[in-house]
Design a protein around this motif. Sequence first.
Motif, PDB file in Angstrom:
ATOM      1  N   THR A 123     -56.008  45.694 -49.825  1.00 26.66           N
ATOM      2  CA  THR A 123     -55.485  44.436 -50.362  1.00 26.66           C
ATOM      3  C   THR A 123     -54.751  44.629 -51.691  1.00 26.66           C
ATOM      4  O   THR A 123     -54.142  43.682 -52.193  1.00 26.66           O
ATOM      5  CB  THR A 123     -56.628  43.426 -50.575  1.00 26.66           C
ATOM      6  N   GLY A 124     -54.778  45.839 -52.238  1.00 30.30           N
ATOM      7  CA  GLY A 124     -54.122  46.082 -53.517  1.00 30.30           C
ATOM      8  C   GLY A 124     -52.717  46.635 -53.389  1.00 30.30           C
ATOM      9  O   GLY A 124     -52.047  46.841 -54.403  1.00 30.30           O
ATOM     10  N   TYR A 125     -52.245  46.865 -52.149  1.00 32.50           N
ATOM     11  CA  TYR A 125     -50.910  47.409 -51.935  1.00 32.50           C
ATOM     12  C   TYR A 125     -49.992  46.355 -51.335  1.00 32.50           C
ATOM     13  O   TYR A 125     -50.437  45.427 -50.655  1.00 32.50           O
ATOM     14  CB  TYR A 125     -50.936  48.602 -50.964  1.00 32.50           C
ATOM     15  N   GLY A 126     -48.671  46.546 -51.536  1.00 29.62           N
ATOM     16  CA  GLY A 126     -47.687  45.778 -50.791  1.00 29.62           C
ATOM     17  C   GLY A 126     -47.413  46.463 -49.461  1.00 29.62           C
ATOM     18  O   GLY A 126     -47.663  47.665 -49.286  1.00 29.62           O
ATOM     19  N   TYR A 127     -46.894  45.691 -48.486  1.00 28.63           N
ATOM     20  CA  TYR A 127     -46.638  46.216 -47.148  1.00 28.63           C
ATOM     21  C   TYR A 127     -45.177  45.980 -46.771  1.00 28.63           C
ATOM     22  O   TYR A 127     -44.542  45.023 -47.219  1.00 28.63           O
ATOM     23  CB  TYR A 127     -47.529  45.536 -46.107  1.00 28.63           C
ATOM     24  N   ILE A 128     -44.658  46.853 -45.897  1.00 26.61           N
ATOM     25  CA  ILE A 128     -43.325  46.726 -45.324  1.00 26.61           C
ATOM     26  C   ILE A 128     -43.478  46.339 -43.859  1.00 26.61           C
ATOM     27  O   ILE A 128     -44.176  47.026 -43.103  1.00 26.61           O
ATOM     28  CB  ILE A 128     -42.547  48.055 -45.418  1.00 26.61           C
ATOM     29  N   ALA A 129     -42.823  45.235 -43.448  1.00 27.75           N
ATOM     30  CA  ALA A 129     -42.822  44.834 -42.046  1.00 27.75           C
ATOM     31  C   ALA A 129     -41.650  45.533 -41.342  1.00 27.75           C
ATOM     32  O   ALA A 129     -40.495  45.392 -41.751  1.00 27.75           O
ATOM     33  CB  ALA A 129     -42.682  43.326 -41.921  1.00 27.75           C
ATOM     34  N   LEU A 130     -41.949  46.295 -40.296  1.00 26.52           N
ATOM     35  CA  LEU A 130     -40.933  47.101 -39.626  1.00 26.52           C
ATOM     36  C   LEU A 130     -40.207  46.305 -38.547  1.00 26.52           C
ATOM     37  O   LEU A 130     -40.804  45.501 -37.822  1.00 26.52           O
ATOM     38  CB  LEU A 130     -41.572  48.340 -38.997  1.00 26.52           C
ATOM     39  N   GLY A 131     -38.903  46.571 -38.417  1.00 26.21           N
ATOM     40  CA  GLY A 131     -38.099  46.026 -37.345  1.00 26.21           C
ATOM     41  C   GLY A 131     -37.805  47.097 -36.321  1.00 26.21           C
ATOM     42  O   GLY A 131     -38.646  47.949 -36.025  1.00 26.21           O
ATOM     43  N   GLU A 132     -36.587  47.100 -35.792  1.00 27.18           N
ATOM     44  CA  GLU A 132     -36.243  48.037 -34.731  1.00 27.18           C
ATOM     45  C   GLU A 132     -36.198  49.471 -35.239  1.00 27.18           C
ATOM     46  O   GLU A 132     -35.888  49.732 -36.399  1.00 27.18           O
ATOM     47  CB  GLU A 132     -34.882  47.665 -34.137  1.00 27.18           C
ATOM     48  N   SER A 133     -36.484  50.390 -34.338  1.00 27.90           N
ATOM     49  CA  SER A 133     -36.402  51.806 -34.659  1.00 27.90           C
ATOM     50  C   SER A 133     -34.943  52.230 -34.728  1.00 27.90           C
ATOM     51  O   SER A 133     -34.120  51.837 -33.899  1.00 27.90           O
ATOM     52  CB  SER A 133     -37.134  52.632 -33.600  1.00 27.90           C
ATOM     53  N   LEU A 134     -34.633  53.041 -35.730  1.00 29.89           N
ATOM     54  CA  LEU A 134     -33.285  53.569 -35.899  1.00 29.89           C
ATOM     55  C   LEU A 134     -33.229  55.059 -35.583  1.00 29.89           C
ATOM     56  O   LEU A 134     -32.277  55.746 -35.937  1.00 29.89           O
ATOM     57  CB  LEU A 134     -32.800  53.315 -37.331  1.00 29.89           C
ATOM     58  N   GLY A 135     -34.273  55.555 -34.937  1.00 32.07           N
ATOM     59  CA  GLY A 135     -34.330  56.965 -34.581  1.00 32.07           C
ATOM     60  C   GLY A 135     -35.138  57.771 -35.570  1.00 32.07           C
ATOM     61  O   GLY A 135     -35.202  57.439 -36.755  1.00 32.07           O
ATOM     62  N   ASP A 136     -35.760  58.840 -35.096  1.00 31.00           N
ATOM     63  CA  ASP A 136     -36.611  59.704 -35.915  1.00 31.00           C
ATOM     64  C   ASP A 136     -37.674  58.856 -36.614  1.00 31.00           C
ATOM     65  O   ASP A 136     -38.400  58.121 -35.968  1.00 31.00           O
ATOM     66  CB  ASP A 136     -35.777  60.501 -36.912  1.00 31.00           C
ATOM     67  N   ASN A 137     -37.726  58.936 -37.927  1.00 34.44           N
ATOM     68  CA  ASN A 137     -38.754  58.197 -38.674  1.00 34.44           C
ATOM     69  C   ASN A 137     -38.185  56.974 -39.400  1.00 34.44           C
ATOM     70  O   ASN A 137     -38.818  56.441 -40.304  1.00 34.44           O
ATOM     71  CB  ASN A 137     -39.414  59.116 -39.701  1.00 34.44           C
ATOM     72  N   ALA A 138     -36.992  56.517 -39.021  1.00 36.26           N
ATOM     73  CA  ALA A 138     -36.330  55.418 -39.726  1.00 36.26           C
ATOM     74  C   ALA A 138     -36.462  54.110 -38.945  1.00 36.26           C
ATOM     75  O   ALA A 138     -36.357  54.092 -37.709  1.00 36.26           O
ATOM     76  CB  ALA A 138     -34.861  55.746 -39.946  1.00 36.26           C
ATOM     77  N   PHE A 139     -36.669  53.017 -39.702  1.00 35.56           N
ATOM     78  CA  PHE A 139     -36.816  51.697 -39.105  1.00 35.56           C
ATOM     79  C   PHE A 139     -36.068  50.670 -39.954  1.00 35.56           C
ATOM     80  O   PHE A 139     -36.036  50.772 -41.189  1.00 35.56           O
ATOM     81  CB  PHE A 139     -38.290  51.281 -39.034  1.00 35.56           C
ATOM     82  N   ALA A 140     -35.498  49.659 -39.296  1.00 35.47           N
ATOM     83  CA  ALA A 140     -35.002  48.513 -40.038  1.00 35.47           C
ATOM     84  C   ALA A 140     -36.197  47.788 -40.655  1.00 35.47           C
ATOM     85  O   ALA A 140     -37.318  47.856 -40.141  1.00 35.47           O
ATOM     86  CB  ALA A 140     -34.229  47.582 -39.108  1.00 35.47           C
ATOM     87  N   VAL A 141     -35.967  47.115 -41.760  1.00 35.11           N
ATOM     88  CA  VAL A 141     -37.039  46.392 -42.452  1.00 35.11           C
ATOM     89  C   VAL A 141     -36.898  44.904 -42.180  1.00 35.11           C
ATOM     90  O   VAL A 141     -35.844  44.309 -42.422  1.00 35.11           O
ATOM     91  CB  VAL A 141     -36.989  46.660 -43.972  1.00 35.11           C
ATOM     92  N   ASP A 142     -37.970  44.307 -41.663  1.00 30.65           N
ATOM     93  CA  ASP A 142     -37.973  42.868 -41.384  1.00 30.65           C
ATOM     94  C   ASP A 142     -38.402  42.042 -42.590  1.00 30.65           C
ATOM     95  O   ASP A 142     -38.112  40.854 -42.668  1.00 30.65           O
ATOM     96  CB  ASP A 142     -38.910  42.561 -40.205  1.00 30.65           C
ATOM     97  N   GLY A 143     -39.124  42.659 -43.515  1.00 25.33           N
ATOM     98  CA  GLY A 143     -39.567  41.919 -44.692  1.00 25.33           C
ATOM     99  C   GLY A 143     -40.648  42.666 -45.440  1.00 25.33           C
ATOM    100  O   GLY A 143     -41.046  43.778 -45.066  1.00 25.33           O
ATOM    101  N   PHE A 144     -41.118  42.040 -46.512  1.00 21.56           N
ATOM    102  CA  PHE A 144     -42.135  42.633 -47.367  1.00 21.56           C
ATOM    103  C   PHE A 144     -43.277  41.633 -47.553  1.00 21.56           C
ATOM    104  O   PHE A 144     -43.051  40.428 -47.630  1.00 21.56           O
ATOM    105  CB  PHE A 144     -41.555  42.999 -48.739  1.00 21.56           C
ATOM    106  N   VAL A 145     -44.486  42.170 -47.609  1.00 20.98           N
ATOM    107  CA  VAL A 145     -45.677  41.340 -47.841  1.00 20.98           C
ATOM    108  C   VAL A 145     -46.379  41.879 -49.065  1.00 20.98           C
ATOM    109  O   VAL A 145     -46.735  43.058 -49.121  1.00 20.98           O
ATOM    110  CB  VAL A 145     -46.634  41.360 -46.631  1.00 20.98           C
ATOM    111  N   GLU A 146     -46.597  41.024 -50.059  1.00 26.62           N
ATOM    112  CA  GLU A 146     -47.186  41.464 -51.314  1.00 26.62           C
ATOM    113  C   GLU A 146     -48.697  41.246 -51.310  1.00 26.62           C
ATOM    114  O   GLU A 146     -49.168  40.106 -51.239  1.00 26.62           O
ATOM    115  CB  GLU A 146     -46.552  40.703 -52.486  1.00 26.62           C
ATOM    116  N   LYS A 147     -49.478  42.295 -51.313  1.00 18.52           N
ATOM    117  CA  LYS A 147     -50.934  42.284 -51.490  1.00 18.52           C
ATOM    118  C   LYS A 147     -51.616  41.194 -50.655  1.00 18.52           C
ATOM    119  O   LYS A 147     -52.011  40.162 -51.171  1.00 18.52           O
ATOM    120  CB  LYS A 147     -51.276  42.123 -52.971  1.00 18.52           C
TER     121      LYS A 147
END
Length: 477
Positions: free
Chosen positions: A166-190
Amino acid sequence: MMSDLQNSPAVFAEECHAIILAGGSGTRLWPLSRNLLPKQLLVLGGDRTLLQQTVARVLEAFTSDKIWIVTNEEHAFEVRKQVSQIDHELESRVVAEPVSRNTLPAIMLGLDKVVGPNTQALAAVFPSDHLISNSLEWKQALEEASALAAKRRFVTFGVEPDHPETGYGYIALGESLGDNAFAVDGFVEKPDLNTAKSFVRDGNHLWNSGMFLFRVKDFLKQVARCQPRLWDWWLARERKPLIESYGQLSDISVDYGVVEKIDNIVAVKAGFQWDDLGSWEAMYRLGEKDEDGNVIQGDVLAMDCKNSLLISEGGKLAAVGVEDMIMVQTRDATLSCPMPHVQRVRDVVQALKSQGSQLVESHPTVVRPWGSYSVLEEGPHYKIKRIQVNSGARLSSQMHHHRSEHWVVVDGTAEVEVNNEPRILVENQSIDIPKAAQHRLANPGKVPLNIIEIQSGPYLEEDDIVRFEDVYGRVKK
């Protein structure tokens, strides 16, 4: 790619610069960290501070002439000392904020050193207070991110969560862009605990590591669009140094100010192990545990204790029958907190601030560029300090409006000047410094100088110093 990375100590020497953010307020690991000694300047494992570990890691991928460290004025001398112990060339690569203004202005201050004729230059931003292992995987993630940034994508680094935090922010992932890359759908703070648990289960959320990589020109365009007042300040750099009007800027993070307002963000899922050591629970989780699940450091007596973090840096800490507890003791403060309430350490610090407590600002021992001082005792109208001056070091020429001082040399040789009259003092000799007298202290010897200072007067705080001349550039214009 892996073998190329392994053989190259400077993967991004030509096209990419590194900005290390070394500010911090010292709230989450109180009472060990304080405003004047935040966690990045502490040794919390191994034999190097978090800042030094960060610098050593960045030097594996960047040459020293492509690295800038941004800190604030209060920490600048200690930061320069610590980074020079890793690479002496980095001492001149430290940029000091006159006041703390969060991560976005700090990054801009670093970019002021990066921007030049190469408009295609890339910049990577690294916090200085995170713990990272698997440096080979870290460099591989940088290589992937630099390729994306060269295609005009703003890249952040996400870490796959292995527990609900609960002490970290999170990244919401979107579509895969290949390998280890993803589009970002949004951010969630703590998030709250239930939400954090769902993020671990769904596999579509990563911890936000706070590391970024981008093309400088593209980032500046986004600053101009998202933060027009900050952009006006940036444009004025052609007429006057940015630092002159730095104190007029708003306190704003790069996440809130820019990152969350742009749509070409890509997250690289990191293969390295990461932790921002953002709480005492993290220190417990990463620490070496005994047979009862305790992490113990320092002078501690633990009897029938289980699954607890017990640290003492000042006197004996005796704990009996505690379980799932955090107990941290320094010379002047003790924290006792159940593990589930660890995030409330911030509330403790805020309460102390509201009381005007000096426990938030500094430890009893305060490091200065010339040495250090320790407060031994204080009360109404008096304070007793032990002062240590490094060999060859020299304090500022100064005076005090509200206090007089009495100095006694314990060991070493003191060169003292009072109202332009020089004297040499040795062991067991003393001198009085009257109120409003201009005075100076230096150590001309080869060994440290230790003196006892007795202050008396109606006001004894550190801001009652008027400096006339100072070899460390602390004279206010």
